[in-house]
Enzyme design. Structure first.
Site, PDB file in Angstrom:
ATOM      1  N   CYS A 121      13.640 -47.777  88.981  1.00 49.64           N
ATOM      2  CA  CYS A 121      14.441 -48.575  89.483  1.00 49.64           C
ATOM      3  C   CYS A 121      15.035 -48.308  90.568  1.00 49.64           C
ATOM      4  O   CYS A 121      14.437 -47.879  91.522  1.00 49.64           O
ATOM      5  CB  CYS A 121      14.779 -49.280  88.795  1.00 49.64           C
ATOM      6  SG  CYS A 121      14.694 -51.169  89.341  1.00 49.64           S
ATOM      7  N   HIS A 151      12.118 -50.127  83.495  1.00 49.17           N
ATOM      8  CA  HIS A 151      13.003 -49.341  82.217  1.00 49.17           C
ATOM      9  C   HIS A 151      12.327 -49.235  81.287  1.00 49.17           C
ATOM     10  O   HIS A 151      11.540 -50.063  80.761  1.00 49.17           O
ATOM     11  CB  HIS A 151      14.351 -50.480  82.566  1.00 49.17           C
ATOM     12  CG  HIS A 151      14.538 -51.389  83.649  1.00 49.17           C
ATOM     13  ND1 HIS A 151      15.739 -49.948  84.251  1.00 49.17           N
ATOM     14  CD2 HIS A 151      14.958 -51.724  84.578  1.00 49.17           C
ATOM     15  CE1 HIS A 151      16.557 -50.184  84.939  1.00 49.17           C
ATOM     16  NE2 HIS A 151      16.054 -51.748  85.832  1.00 49.17           N
TER      17      HIS A 151
END
Length: 492
Positions: free
Chosen positions: A332, A431
């Protein structure tokens, strides 16, 4: 009585843990139970099935209750972007970034969302177990409070107060907190729970008797200290680990706005992986420990955390690490940092402008106002064989490249992330991808190591919740709690 609230004398007193345990206990009893946290401040979050965002602790509690995630479990989530501002998320959707002062004025609007969500849950569930935030005795936050007694007073629900004896001063915490409450709030506290006790309970009993005589309120349980409890933390980084049999050394640099550090729980729990969180020091620059793999984590303020990495000289150490044959992974915000440029033209995460990335991948990222929130299933292309993974995306950036590259993930017909041409650097937005055992095996294989197959993090977490619930069933006076709730309902 549909609603019961757990408040704590301090942060990390055990509120999240007790709510998790009660959700599992009540679910075992056949109740349709929901967790609820009116207002949460945390950088660890989860994506609901309807594309909203809630705190990670409420996601764990929902698993304990065996119910699907709902934005109503955590109607107000504050995600700090600096020491003085936070992104405001209401009923799952990001609204704006506000200063602490501005949010105090906005609380009237947030309060309406909180009680709307609470009413929805009360109409659909047999019981709602509410988690407070911090402490109800934080005097500076009392005005317009929606997180602790302000909520309890309007919802007219009983409160159990929990304190952590392992920190010391447990009786001062409980009596002092109670003393700082108003008369009506004191009357709302129906009993105490003492958390993380280790030792001979007989030595504690004189103190328990004194506490009950002093306050006129019962001690409803003394919960034992549970070693190695593998339940995702709300915000604190869990660094407990046994690394004696490590075959793979992993380092995660800790930055001021690091988010979703629960991405690393499965790696930390693997018996053959040594995962180290590397902290900076204001007194001296600390080099990153030697590692086979460095992982750059997610961030709530990517450009600020990127600047922090450069200030520490960690960017130069990462370059050296790669030169010596080490591997580098970005997730991310960490993925965005690997590129050439991060642009924030609208000032979504701070002051508007551009930041030069680490320049390790041919990527450019621009932050955009519409946050991507999605639960995702993908194929991961690390190691010798592709593996199926699932996780979640929470990001405001859009990353692209003008250069052809091998993707780290394929999601249906689309590609996401990058694996460098020399196979030493990779990154993506997903994630939680290492929560699956096959993904850890593939990651280790990518790093040139063969590790034994572990259990999925979901299996480990469910077993931990069961252990926690078992201990709480043994050490809580659940019958007394039910009697209190019945009496409260009659008085109401």
């Amino acid at each position: 009585m549909r609603t019961l609230m757990i408040q704590g004398t301090t942060s990390d007193a055990g509120k999240s843990t007790l709510v998790t345990a009660l959700c599992r206990i009540y679910a075992r009893q056949g109740m349709h139970v929901a967790p609820f946290k009116p207002q949460n401040m945390a950088l660890n979050s989860a994506v609901t099935e309807d594309g909203g965002e809630i705190g990670r602790a409420q996601a764990v509690q929902a698993k304990a209750a065996n119910v699907p995630l709902s934005v109503h479990f955590n109607p107000v989530l504050l995600k700090p972007q600096s020491d003085k501002s936070a992104q405001i998320i209401v009923q799952g959707q990001a609204l704006d970034t506000m200063s602490a002062q501005d949010y105090q004025h906005y609380k009237r609007v947030a309060k309406a969302a909180v009680f709307e969500s609470h009413q929805i849950l009360e109409s659909h569930y047999d019981r709602v177990v509410v988690e407070g935030a911090g402490s109800p005795a934080e005097i500076n936050l009392r005005e317009g409070d929606i997180a602790n007694m302000g909520f309890a007073e309007q919802a007219d629900c009983p409160v159990i107060l929990i304190a952590d004896i392992d920190k010391g001063g447990v009786f001062a915490h409980l009596v002092g907190t109670l003393d700082l409450l108003s008369k009506s709030e004191q009357a709302r506290v129906v009993g105490f729970v003492i958390n993380r006790f280790r030792g001979d309970i007989k030595i504690l009993e004189p103190g328990l008797e004194w506490l009950e005589q002093k306050t006129g309120k019962p001690v409803l349980g003394v919960l034992p200290y549970i070693h190695g409890l593998a339940i995702a933390a709300e915000d604190a980084v869990n660094i407990e680990q046994d690394a004696d049999n490590a075959l793979l050394n992993v380092v995660v640099p800790v930055t001021p706005r690091m988010s979703n550090h629960n991405d690393f729980d499965a790696l930390r729990l693997h018996p053959q992986i040594n995962l180290t969180f590397a902290y900076a020091s204001e007194l001296e620059k600390r080099p990153l420990p030697a590692a086979d793999l460095i992982i750059l984590a997610g961030s709530k303020n990517t450009r600020e955390d990127l600047a922090f990495i450069k200030e520490q000289g960690w960017d130069q150490q990462i370059t050296k690490h790669l030169r010596y044959g080490g591997k580098l992974l970005g997730i991310c915000g960490g993925y965005q940092m690997l590129g050439e440029l991060i642009s924030d033209p609208l000032g979504l995460e701070g002051e508007a402008g551009d930041s030069v990335g680490l320049g390790l991948l041919p990527l450019q990222t621009e932050l955009a106002p519409n946050k991507v929130l999605a639960n995702t299933t993908a194929t991961m292309h690390l190691g010798e064989q592709p593996v199926q993974v699932s996780g979640y995306e929470i990001h405001m950036g859009r990353t692209q490249s003008d250069v052809a590259f091998k993707p780290m993930l394929t999601i249906g017909d689309s590609k996401q992330g990058v694996v460098s041409a020399d196979n030493c650097i990779a990154g993506c937005y997903l994630h939680g991808l290492f929560d699956q055992a096959e993904a850890i095996t593939a990651l280790a294989n990518w790093c040139g190591v063969t590790v034994e197959r572990s259990q999925d993090l979901e299996t480990i977490g469910q077993r931990a919740i069961d252990v926690l619930a078992d201990r709480c069933e043994a050490h809580l006076d659940l019958q007394k709690i039910e009697q209190i709730l019945e009496q409260w309902n009659k008085n109401d």
